[in-house]
Design a protein around this motif. Structure first.
Motif, PDB file in Angstrom:
ATOM      1  N   VAL A  23       0.854  -1.185   0.000  1.00  9.86           N
ATOM      2  CA  VAL A  23       0.000   0.000   0.000  1.00  9.86           C
ATOM      3  C   VAL A  23       0.893   1.239   0.000  1.00  9.86           C
ATOM      4  N   GLU A  24       0.482   2.266  -0.739  1.00  8.95           N
ATOM      5  CA  GLU A  24       1.180   3.549  -0.689  1.00  8.95           C
ATOM      6  C   GLU A  24       0.862   4.198   0.657  1.00  8.95           C
TER       7      GLU A  24
ATOM      8  N   PRO B 198       6.387   0.499  -2.122  1.00  9.79           N
ATOM      9  CA  PRO B 198       5.249   0.776  -1.233  1.00  9.79           C
ATOM     10  C   PRO B 198       5.449   0.125   0.127  1.00  9.79           C
TER      11      PRO B 198
ATOM     12  N   LEU C  19      -7.593  -2.169  -3.777  1.00 14.17           N
ATOM     13  CA  LEU C  19      -6.314  -1.578  -4.187  1.00 14.17           C
ATOM     14  C   LEU C  19      -6.161  -1.621  -5.703  1.00 14.17           C
ATOM     15  N   ALA C  20      -6.578  -2.731  -6.312  1.00 11.52           N
ATOM     16  CA  ALA C  20      -6.433  -2.884  -7.755  1.00 11.52           C
ATOM     17  C   ALA C  20      -7.276  -1.876  -8.527  1.00 11.52           C
ATOM     18  N   THR C  21      -8.381  -1.450  -7.949  1.00  6.04           N
ATOM     19  CA  THR C  21      -9.262  -0.492  -8.626  1.00  6.04           C
ATOM     20  C   THR C  21      -9.088   0.937  -8.100  1.00  6.04           C
ATOM     21  N   ASN C  22      -8.086   1.153  -7.256  1.00  3.90           N
ATOM     22  CA  ASN C  22      -7.809   2.482  -6.699  1.00  3.90           C
ATOM     23  C   ASN C  22      -8.988   3.026  -5.897  1.00  3.90           C
ATOM     24  N   ARG C  23      -9.654   2.179  -5.143  1.00  9.18           N
ATOM     25  CA  ARG C  23     -10.805   2.591  -4.357  1.00  9.18           C
ATOM     26  C   ARG C  23     -10.583   2.320  -2.874  1.00  9.18           C
ATOM     27  N   LEU C  24      -9.441   2.757  -2.375  1.00 12.62           N
ATOM     28  CA  LEU C  24      -9.090   2.496  -0.993  1.00 12.62           C
ATOM     29  C   LEU C  24      -8.415   3.731  -0.408  1.00 12.62           C
ATOM     30  N   VAL C  25      -8.836   4.074   0.801  1.00 15.00           N
ATOM     31  CA  VAL C  25      -8.237   5.192   1.539  1.00 15.00           C
ATOM     32  C   VAL C  25      -7.614   4.632   2.795  1.00 15.00           C
TER      33      VAL C  25
END
Length: 178
Positions: free
Chosen positions: A109-110, A150, A167-173
């Motif tokens: 994770v970034e 990361p 994470l794969a769909t860039n939908r995580l905070v």
């Protein structure tokens, strides 16, 4: 002149060599008898499992030359890896923060620069009701050439798939705990 000094050095009886040998022996004996400075160092009195909280009963203090072992200064913390009985308890095997629970999965994770290993995080997805608590397992790094790696966040096994998909769909905070 140098020839004369060489002749004096090699002439019989060799008083100068005898004096040098006696001085070397006396100096060595004085250094050996003076003793070395020692400090108390913690050693494991019995086997300590990974993740176990260090306690005074688990530790046996022994004398060691000063600076030989990079020992912990405080027994507050957790064992990062198993410690065998008789092994020194060094800074490399003790963590101040709580360890990653057994069986959890780590996902890349970034992470923000402020993240520290062992810090609590909350992973929040875009879909409703998607919120998972995790622990920072490794901080993000950047090489001298600007290549960044990361960080790692450990999550429970039942949530690992959902986190990976988010994470794969860039939908995580990622939220950092204090």
């Amino acid at each position: 002149m140098a020839y004369v000094a060489g002749v004096i050095w090699l002439t019989r009886p060799p008083y100068v060599r005898w004096l040098a040998a006696v001085g070397l022996i006396l100096g060595s004996a004085a250094m050996d008898l003076a003793g070395r400075a020692t400090e108390p160092v913690p050693f494991a009195a019995s086997a300590i499992e990974r993740g176990a909280d260090l306690a005074a009963a688990d530790v046996e203090w022994r004398s060691s030359p000063v600076g030989l072992i990079d020992a912990v200064t405080s027994l507050a913390g957790y064992a990062q890896r198993p410690i065998a009985a008789g092994d020194p308890i060094t800074r490399a095997v003790v963590a101040a923060s709580r360890p990653i629970p057994e069986g959890w999965w780590s996902v890349p994770v970034e992470l923000p620069v402020a993240a520290e290993t062992g810090q609590d995080v909350r992973l929040v997805g875009i879909e409703p009701g998607f919120s998972i608590d995790g622990v920072v397992a490794g901080i993000a790094t950047q090489s001298a050439f600007g290549v960044s790696q990361p960080g790692l966040v450990a999550v429970p096994p039942e949530a690992a798939d959902r986190v990976a998909r988010a994470l794969a769909t860039n939908r995580l905070v990622i939220l950092l705990g204090t």
